[in-house]
Design a protein around this motif. Structure first.
Motif, mmCIF file in Angstrom:
data_model
loop_
_atom_site.group_PDB
_atom_site.id
_atom_site.type_symbol
_atom_site.label_atom_id
_atom_site.label_comp_id
_atom_site.label_asym_id
_atom_site.label_seq_id
_atom_site.Cartn_x
_atom_site.Cartn_y
_atom_site.Cartn_z
ATOM 1 N N ARG A 168 0.889 -0.936 0.057
ATOM 2 C CA ARG A 168 -0.155 0.092 -0.082
ATOM 3 C C ARG A 168 1.167 1.372 -0.245
ATOM 4 N NH1 ARG A 168 -4.377 -2.218 4.523
ATOM 5 N NH2 ARG A 168 -5.905 -3.506 3.153
ATOM 6 N N SER A 169 1.848 0.770 0.930
ATOM 7 C CA SER A 169 3.246 2.575 0.618
ATOM 8 C C SER A 169 3.471 2.381 -0.787
ATOM 9 C CB SER A 169 3.956 2.027 1.938
ATOM 10 O OG SER A 169 4.912 0.960 1.548
ATOM 11 N N LEU A 170 3.071 1.223 -1.404
ATOM 12 C CA LEU A 170 3.999 1.937 -3.051
ATOM 13 C C LEU A 170 3.090 1.958 -3.675
ATOM 14 C CD1 LEU A 170 6.736 -1.406 -3.039
ATOM 15 C CD2 LEU A 170 7.236 1.113 -2.590
ATOM 16 N N GLY A 171 1.552 2.335 -2.937
ATOM 17 C CA GLY A 171 0.689 2.888 -4.598
ATOM 18 C C GLY A 171 0.254 1.757 -4.772
ATOM 19 N N ARG A 175 -7.133 -4.268 -5.779
ATOM 20 C CA ARG A 175 -6.800 -5.086 -6.771
ATOM 21 C C ARG A 175 -5.703 -5.427 -6.709
ATOM 22 N NH1 ARG A 175 -10.557 -7.028 -11.049
ATOM 23 N NH2 ARG A 175 -9.231 -7.909 -12.872
ATOM 24 N N GLN A 176 -4.852 -4.723 -7.327
ATOM 25 C CA GLN A 176 -2.918 -5.157 -7.554
ATOM 26 C C GLN A 176 -3.063 -5.946 -6.041
ATOM 27 O OE1 GLN A 176 -1.723 -1.436 -8.419
ATOM 28 N NE2 GLN A 176 -1.291 -1.141 -10.828
ATOM 29 N N ILE A 177 -3.008 -6.048 -5.245
ATOM 30 C CA ILE A 177 -2.167 -6.409 -3.865
ATOM 31 C C ILE A 177 -2.260 -7.733 -3.566
ATOM 32 C CG2 ILE A 177 -2.706 -6.186 -0.743
ATOM 33 C CD1 ILE A 177 -2.650 -3.489 -1.694
ATOM 34 N N PHE A 178 -4.308 -7.778 -3.903
ATOM 35 C CA PHE A 178 -4.976 -9.158 -4.009
ATOM 36 C C PHE A 178 -4.540 -10.162 -5.233
ATOM 37 C CE2 PHE A 178 -8.046 -11.942 -5.591
ATOM 38 C CZ PHE A 178 -8.346 -13.202 -4.427
ATOM 39 N N PHE A 179 -4.269 -9.499 -6.496
ATOM 40 C CA PHE A 179 -3.563 -10.589 -7.362
ATOM 41 C C PHE A 179 -1.902 -10.718 -7.388
ATOM 42 C CE2 PHE A 179 -8.199 -10.197 -9.142
ATOM 43 C CZ PHE A 179 -8.669 -11.104 -9.480
ATOM 44 N N SER A 180 -1.301 -10.046 -6.658
ATOM 45 C CA SER A 180 0.361 -9.401 -7.107
ATOM 46 C C SER A 180 0.956 -9.700 -6.074
ATOM 47 C CB SER A 180 -0.064 -7.483 -7.813
ATOM 48 O OG SER A 180 -0.373 -7.918 -8.996
#
Length: 265
Positions: A168-171, A175-180
């Motif tokens: 999250r701190s990287l922006g 959705r990106q956090i979930f899949f990546s």
């Protein structure tokens, strides 16, 4: 790194050699005992009796069905139940791991169902689904589903909070956090859960075929037991074990290829 790989390869070869030697020793003792006449045919059939029964099954089948038909029926039921468990269980497990409210609402029911032996549900499944294929597949599905949801949820919940905060701190978006982040981190637990659920699905074939089955390895074993055809019982058990070993090995190979990076940690 190359030295570590060489060491792991050497350990792997040693493990396989020990396994092969162990199985070979057990088979050798059984063959010697069979030839020497030390075995009671009514309790532990000698190799000769099993070979004769196997030839008879391959030629004439059992109860009007070929041995291949018996195997195909059981494998089809196990794979159908397992496939349904994966399609439904993995998404439910992900929701359990990412939605606390959903977890709080559903977990009590899953916790209640898990300790119940599947065979205790046979009468209810017969009543609700009849004596056709639906009841057998449903029983296999439920058992695999209960384990797979817990394994998937555990994998998702086990993702380190620091990893998510750093993302999250990287922006990164949710959705990106979930899949990546979440899914790659939880994939090991999910695939392991799928492998064990496949094993559970296969081991449950005999229990599922208690529901008025007329074909299948479980039916063959139980029917042969009724008529005291002990060699056929042992052949059915051996075939179940060999197929289970093949399914386990296939999924383990998929897991190792999908998670090839895990051994580098």
């Amino acid at each position: 790194m190359s030295r570590q790989r060489t060491t792991r390869a050497a350990h792997g070869r040693r493990y396989r050699l020990i396994s092969i030697a162990s199985v070979g020793l057990a088979l050798g003792i059984w063959i010697v005992a069979s030839v020497a006449g030390w075995l009671d045919p009514n309790k532990l059939p000698p190799v000769q009796a099993l070979w004769e029964a196997l030839v008879e099954l391959l030629r004439h089948g059992y109860s009007g069905r070929s041995l291949l038909a018996q195997v195909s029926a059981s494998v089809g039921r196990a794979l159908a139940g397992f496939a349904l468990a994966v399609v439904i269980g993995v998404p439910v497990g992900i929701w359990l791991g990412t939605r606390r409210g959903f977890d709080a609402a559903v977990s009590p029911f899953l916790t209640f169902m898990r300790p119940i032996p599947p065979i205790a549900l046979v009468p209810l499944f017969t009543f609700y689904f009849g004596i056709g294929e639906a009841s057998k597949v449903a029983l296999i599905f439920l058992t695999a589903f209960l384990y797979l949801t817990v394994s998937t949820a555990s994998g998702v919940k086990g993702v380190p909070a620091d990893l998510i905060l750093a993302s999250r701190s990287l922006g990164l978006t949710s959705r990106q956090i979930f899949f990546s982040v979440i899914m790659p981190a939880a994939s090991a637990q999910i695939l392991t859960g799928m492998r064990i659920s496949m094993t559970l699905s296969w081991t449950l074939v005999v229990a599922a075929e208690l529901i008025a089955a007329q074909v299948g390895l479980g039916f063959m074993i139980m029917d042969a037991t009724t008529f005291y055809r002990i060699p056929v019982v042992f052949i059915g058990i051996i075939v179940i074990g060999l197929i289970g070993l093949a399914l386990e090995s296939a999924l383990l190979m998929v897991e190792r290829r999908a998670l090839h990076w895990r051994g580098m940690q």
